[in-house]
Write a protein that holds these residues in place. Sequence first.
Motif, PDB file in Angstrom:
ATOM      1  N   ARG A 178      11.011  -5.137   4.563  1.00 15.99           N
ATOM      2  CA  ARG A 178      11.374  -3.890   5.249  1.00 15.99           C
ATOM      3  C   ARG A 178      10.886  -2.742   4.382  1.00 15.99           C
ATOM      4  NH1 ARG A 178      16.024  -3.035   4.449  1.00 15.99           N
ATOM      5  NH2 ARG A 178      16.785  -4.880   3.338  1.00 15.99           N
ATOM      6  N   ILE A 179       9.780  -2.126   4.773  1.00 14.55           N
ATOM      7  CA  ILE A 179       9.208  -1.062   3.946  1.00 14.55           C
ATOM      8  C   ILE A 179      10.024   0.214   4.083  1.00 14.55           C
ATOM      9  CG2 ILE A 179       6.892  -2.031   4.044  1.00 14.55           C
ATOM     10  CD1 ILE A 179       6.168   0.083   6.100  1.00 14.55           C
ATOM     11  N   ASP A 180      10.015   1.028   3.026  1.00 14.98           N
ATOM     12  CA  ASP A 180      10.792   2.274   3.053  1.00 14.98           C
ATOM     13  C   ASP A 180      10.112   3.376   3.859  1.00 14.98           C
ATOM     14  OD1 ASP A 180       8.738   3.196   1.454  1.00 14.98           O
ATOM     15  OD2 ASP A 180      10.025   3.813  -0.213  1.00 14.98           O
ATOM     16  N   ALA A 181       8.824   3.182   4.200  1.00 10.75           N
ATOM     17  CA  ALA A 181       8.052   4.115   5.049  1.00 10.75           C
ATOM     18  C   ALA A 181       7.828   5.480   4.404  1.00 10.75           C
ATOM     19  CB  ALA A 181       8.705   4.284   6.414  1.00 10.75           C
ATOM     20  N   TYR A 189      -4.742  -2.548  -1.905  1.00 11.73           N
ATOM     21  CA  TYR A 189      -3.345  -2.970  -2.036  1.00 11.73           C
ATOM     22  C   TYR A 189      -3.009  -3.107  -3.514  1.00 11.73           C
ATOM     23  CZ  TYR A 189      -2.568  -3.927   2.924  1.00 11.73           C
ATOM     24  OH  TYR A 189      -2.396  -3.792   4.280  1.00 11.73           O
ATOM     25  N   GLY A 190      -1.735  -2.912  -3.834  1.00  8.63           N
ATOM     26  CA  GLY A 190      -1.280  -3.043  -5.215  1.00  8.63           C
ATOM     27  C   GLY A 190       0.079  -3.705  -5.270  1.00  8.63           C
ATOM     28  N   ILE A 235       5.911   3.457   0.667  1.00 15.13           N
ATOM     29  CA  ILE A 235       5.129   2.285   1.075  1.00 15.13           C
ATOM     30  C   ILE A 235       4.786   2.416   2.556  1.00 15.13           C
ATOM     31  CG2 ILE A 235       5.114  -0.226   1.295  1.00 15.13           C
ATOM     32  CD1 ILE A 235       5.187   0.702  -1.595  1.00 15.13           C
ATOM     33  N   GLU A 236       3.500   2.225   2.895  1.00 14.02           N
ATOM     34  CA  GLU A 236       3.113   2.263   4.304  1.00 14.02           C
ATOM     35  C   GLU A 236       2.813   0.875   4.861  1.00 14.02           C
ATOM     36  OE1 GLU A 236      -0.292   4.740   4.713  1.00 14.02           O
ATOM     37  OE2 GLU A 236      -1.721   3.171   4.133  1.00 14.02           O
ATOM     38  N   ARG A 274       0.838  -1.197   0.000  1.00 18.05           N
ATOM     39  CA  ARG A 274       0.000   0.000   0.000  1.00 18.05           C
ATOM     40  C   ARG A 274       0.872   1.245   0.000  1.00 18.05           C
ATOM     41  NH1 ARG A 274      -4.808   1.268   1.342  1.00 18.05           N
ATOM     42  NH2 ARG A 274      -4.050   3.051   2.556  1.00 18.05           N
ATOM     43  N   SER A 275       0.511   2.196  -0.853  1.00 16.20           N
ATOM     44  CA  SER A 275       1.116   3.526  -0.790  1.00 16.20           C
ATOM     45  C   SER A 275       0.243   4.412   0.093  1.00 16.20           C
ATOM     46  CB  SER A 275       1.219   4.134  -2.187  1.00 16.20           C
ATOM     47  OG  SER A 275       2.182   3.442  -2.958  1.00 16.20           O
TER      48      SER A 275
END
Length: 282
Positions: A242-245, A182-183, A248-249, A173-174
């Motif tokens: 590990r999301i980039d935050a 979700y994508g 991506i959330e 998810r962005s």
Amino acid sequence: MEHDHKQQGPGFQPLLTPPEKMHASSDYSFAFKERKIMLICDNNVYRLPSVNELKELGAEVIREQYIGEFGDISCFTAEIDNNFRHGEDIRFEDLRKLYDILDEPVASLAGRAIQLLEWDIKTGFCGRCGSKTFRSQQEKAKECPECGSLFFPKISPAIIVLIEREDEALLARSPGFPNGLYGLIAGFVEPGESVEEAVVREVLEEVGVSIKDIKYFGSQPWPYPDSLMIGFTARYAGGEIRIDAVEIEDARWFRCDEIPTVPGNNSISGRLISHFIKKHMQ
């Protein structure tokens, strides 16, 4: 190698000037105001206006461009003044919603129309010497009369990838997504980079996992504002999410029978996910 055979506007022929016709033919005007397209309601069915209808409605056309033939229908794109006033039988719609309103080939052509219109708007002056440009009569380009520079319609290549881990797919998810949607991992190709290298880099940057067996799936013009989405499938090779935050959330693995709300099949993202579900639900 999987191929996505969705095509934009079957029967459409891009041309520089309208051909001579032996009989009267109809036309489409893809008319935009602030990136929203004009639709006319006839008996509760919405359609595109013709060039003459646009004039009869009193819309001030700031710029207009012929883009080609859809079968025997001549197609034009136009920019309308923002102050245009209209009745209840006219609406201006977001391009993303057109697939639910118009036939898919026509909705796809609207994407081509807005990209060519915005190319015309953004290349009114030469980026090298500042002179006013004009449309070339030999090719789809804007030309500078002073320094001779040519400016072609901009296309920004971007990748999108469905990552599989046995019967699971990695969905993300962005922050700007609607609630629950979700994508897939996607991103632009950088200068000097192959599309396969872009797939590996974007996945590592956004969710921190390694992938292998990258395979081409298909492509789709994506006029938001000027992308060409190039779709791939890949297999998980290792690492923890590990999301980039920033872009991506949330990202997680979903089994084929647990897929949440995802984009529809009018997008390559939706078609990649549908392909995954069909493959594992057999």
